[in-house]
Design a protein around this motif. Structure first.
Motif, PDB file in Angstrom:
ATOM      1  N   LEU A   1       0.903  -1.246  -0.137  1.00 52.03           N
ATOM      2  CA  LEU A   1       0.040  -0.010  -0.077  1.00 52.03           C
ATOM      3  C   LEU A   1       0.730   1.234  -0.002  1.00 52.03           C
ATOM      4  N   LYS A   2       2.142   0.914  -0.120  1.00 53.39           N
ATOM      5  CA  LYS A   2       3.103   2.297  -0.186  1.00 53.39           C
ATOM      6  C   LYS A   2       2.869   3.107   1.104  1.00 53.39           C
ATOM      7  N   SER A   3       2.915   2.428   2.035  1.00 52.87           N
ATOM      8  CA  SER A   3       2.467   3.410   3.333  1.00 52.87           C
ATOM      9  C   SER A   3       3.679   3.309   4.329  1.00 52.87           C
ATOM     10  N   PRO A   4       4.075   4.395   4.772  1.00 52.90           N
ATOM     11  CA  PRO A   4       5.019   4.452   6.067  1.00 52.90           C
ATOM     12  C   PRO A   4       4.477   3.385   7.073  1.00 52.90           C
ATOM     13  N   VAL A   5       5.201   3.053   7.866  1.00 43.51           N
ATOM     14  CA  VAL A   5       4.866   2.148   9.137  1.00 43.51           C
ATOM     15  C   VAL A   5       5.693   2.093  10.276  1.00 43.51           C
ATOM     16  N   ILE A   6       5.024   1.810  11.335  1.00 47.48           N
ATOM     17  CA  ILE A   6       6.002   1.972  12.573  1.00 47.48           C
ATOM     18  C   ILE A   6       5.947   0.256  12.946  1.00 47.48           C
ATOM     19  N   ILE A   7       6.709  -0.351  13.459  1.00 47.83           N
ATOM     20  CA  ILE A   7       6.891  -1.935  13.661  1.00 47.83           C
ATOM     21  C   ILE A   7       7.931  -1.963  14.844  1.00 47.83           C
ATOM     22  N   GLY A   8       7.548  -2.878  16.006  1.00 49.25           N
ATOM     23  CA  GLY A   8       8.408  -3.195  16.862  1.00 49.25           C
ATOM     24  C   GLY A   8       7.781  -3.953  18.026  1.00 49.25           C
ATOM     25  N   THR A   9       8.025  -3.979  19.244  1.00 48.32           N
ATOM     26  CA  THR A   9       7.455  -4.754  20.204  1.00 48.32           C
ATOM     27  C   THR A   9       7.324  -3.681  21.608  1.00 48.32           C
ATOM     28  N   ALA A  10       6.723  -4.312  22.546  1.00 46.85           N
ATOM     29  CA  ALA A  10       6.642  -3.840  23.679  1.00 46.85           C
ATOM     30  C   ALA A  10       7.113  -4.508  24.898  1.00 46.85           C
ATOM     31  N   GLU A  11       7.481  -3.918  26.068  1.00 51.57           N
ATOM     32  CA  GLU A  11       8.209  -4.626  27.283  1.00 51.57           C
ATOM     33  C   GLU A  11       7.456  -5.788  27.744  1.00 51.57           C
ATOM     34  N   VAL A  12       6.046  -5.614  27.657  1.00 46.44           N
ATOM     35  CA  VAL A  12       5.138  -6.557  28.155  1.00 46.44           C
ATOM     36  C   VAL A  12       5.088  -7.950  27.081  1.00 46.44           C
ATOM     37  N   LEU A  13       5.659  -7.617  26.041  1.00 44.49           N
ATOM     38  CA  LEU A  13       5.331  -8.745  24.882  1.00 44.49           C
ATOM     39  C   LEU A  13       6.763  -9.479  24.937  1.00 44.49           C
ATOM     40  N   LEU A  14       7.926  -9.113  25.702  1.00 35.81           N
ATOM     41  CA  LEU A  14       9.321  -9.731  25.755  1.00 35.81           C
ATOM     42  C   LEU A  14       9.273 -11.349  26.079  1.00 35.81           C
ATOM     43  N   PRO A  15       8.271 -11.647  26.905  1.00 36.98           N
ATOM     44  CA  PRO A  15       8.482 -13.062  27.283  1.00 36.98           C
ATOM     45  C   PRO A  15       8.071 -13.926  25.940  1.00 36.98           C
ATOM     46  N   CYS A  16       7.417 -13.373  25.062  1.00 40.84           N
ATOM     47  CA  CYS A  16       6.827 -14.062  23.699  1.00 40.84           C
ATOM     48  C   CYS A  16       8.066 -13.874  22.456  1.00 40.84           C
ATOM     49  N   GLY A  17       8.825 -12.750  22.772  1.00 42.26           N
ATOM     50  CA  GLY A  17      10.135 -12.700  21.886  1.00 42.26           C
ATOM     51  C   GLY A  17      11.177 -11.786  22.195  1.00 42.26           C
ATOM     52  N   PRO A  18      12.033 -12.253  22.758  1.00 39.51           N
ATOM     53  CA  PRO A  18      13.076 -11.553  23.510  1.00 39.51           C
ATOM     54  C   PRO A  18      13.582 -10.489  22.638  1.00 39.51           C
TER      55      PRO A  18
END
Length: 290
Positions: free
Chosen positions: A40-57
């Motif tokens: 869609l030719k869109s800028p985007v922000i991707i990442g993770t949150a501290e609360v999600l770190l048990p699911c992905g270090p």
């Protein structure tokens, strides 16, 4: 193309659209988010949150997301969301994240201001941006969130404080509490649109809406029209990918490799729907040089 928040949110604020932050915990979600943004030719922000770190270090995700963001054909901000400790925010910066949210919203005002100001000085030396939160966006599971819906004056962001806070912290973006909550909604949220507009008129930095999953399209569009530039989404894409795996199993697909394409596509479709509502479709072509 790896960029920071200012690169995508300042054009969004100027031109009246929103950019989505889509948190990820694995390769499938990351592929889905970036697939949608590129198509869609869109800028985007991707990442993770501290609360999600048990699911992905954090270190594992950084090794995955940094190169994916760099080679993307659209501007991609790598954002560490809801960093609760100074140490983890610093780790994210050292691992290559181009933006961090330092969430000190449960501290008193003076302590929140002091902590954010300290991290802003350091993050800017990395060429990274900092998002702060003023007021408190609660969780749908916690009593405070429900109480906050009935007594918004106790939890919502005060416009005058917001102006002072941004001036003294030099934060690059401000998350405000205006009636949303994190997680799946158990009741229809009531957003204070007048408060969004008042704060947007008083502060120069882009405003952020947390707890976006589950809001109506009208809520999103009106919030953005009132001054929101960044919208945080996780539950919607997380659920979409989970449901795709369930459908795959019901169709007799028992191998993980049979389920992965379904999850990537489901996440991508959920992200595309949000991009279109937020109005960022094709903005990578018109608002940014890539």
């Amino acid at each position: 193309m790896l960029v920071n928040l200012n690169d995508v949110l300042l054009p969004a604020k100027k031109n009246g659209y929103g950019v989505g932050l889509f948190n990820t915990v694995n390769l499938e979600l990351a592929r889905g988010v970036l697939k949608a943004a590129e198509e869609l030719k869109s800028p985007v922000i991707i990442g993770t949150a501290e609360v999600l770190l048990p699911c992905g270090p954090l270190e594992d995700l950084a090794g995955l997301l940094v190169p994916m963001a760099k080679k993307a054909s659209v501007p991609v901000v790598l954002h560490y969301d809801h960093g609760l400790t100074f140490e983890k925010c610093m780790e994210a910066l050292k691992l290559g994240f181009t933006s961090v949210m330092y969430d000190c919203s449960t501290d008193n005002y003076e302590e929140n201001l002091r902590k954010v100001h300290e991290l802003v000085r350091i993050a800017h030396c990395f060429g990274a941006t900092v998002e702060a939160e003023l007021g408190h966006v609660g969780d749908n599971e916690e009593p405070a969130a429900h109480k906050g819906m009935n007594a918004p004056e106790a939890y919502y962001t005060d416009p005058a404080q917001a102006k002072d806070f941004v001036k003294n912290t030099q934060a690059d973006a401000l998350a405000i509490a205006v009636g949303t909550a994190h997680g799946a909604y158990k009741w229809k949220p009531k957003l204070d649109f007048d408060r969004i507009k008042t704060i947007a008129d008083m502060v120069e930095v882009p405003l952020v809406l947390h707890g976006g999953s589950g809001l109506s399209e009208e809520d999103f569009r009106r919030s953005i029209a009132c001054g929101i530039s960044k919208v945080n989404i996780f539950t919607d894409i997380n659920v979409a990918a989970g449901k795709a795996a369930v459908r795959a199993i019901k169709e007799g697909k028992t191998c993980l490799t049979d389920m992965i394409p379904c999850q990537v596509e489901a996440a991508a479709e959920a992200v595309k729907a949000k991009i279109r509502v937020f109005g960022s479709e094709y903005k990578a072509l018109t608002d940014m040089s890539i």
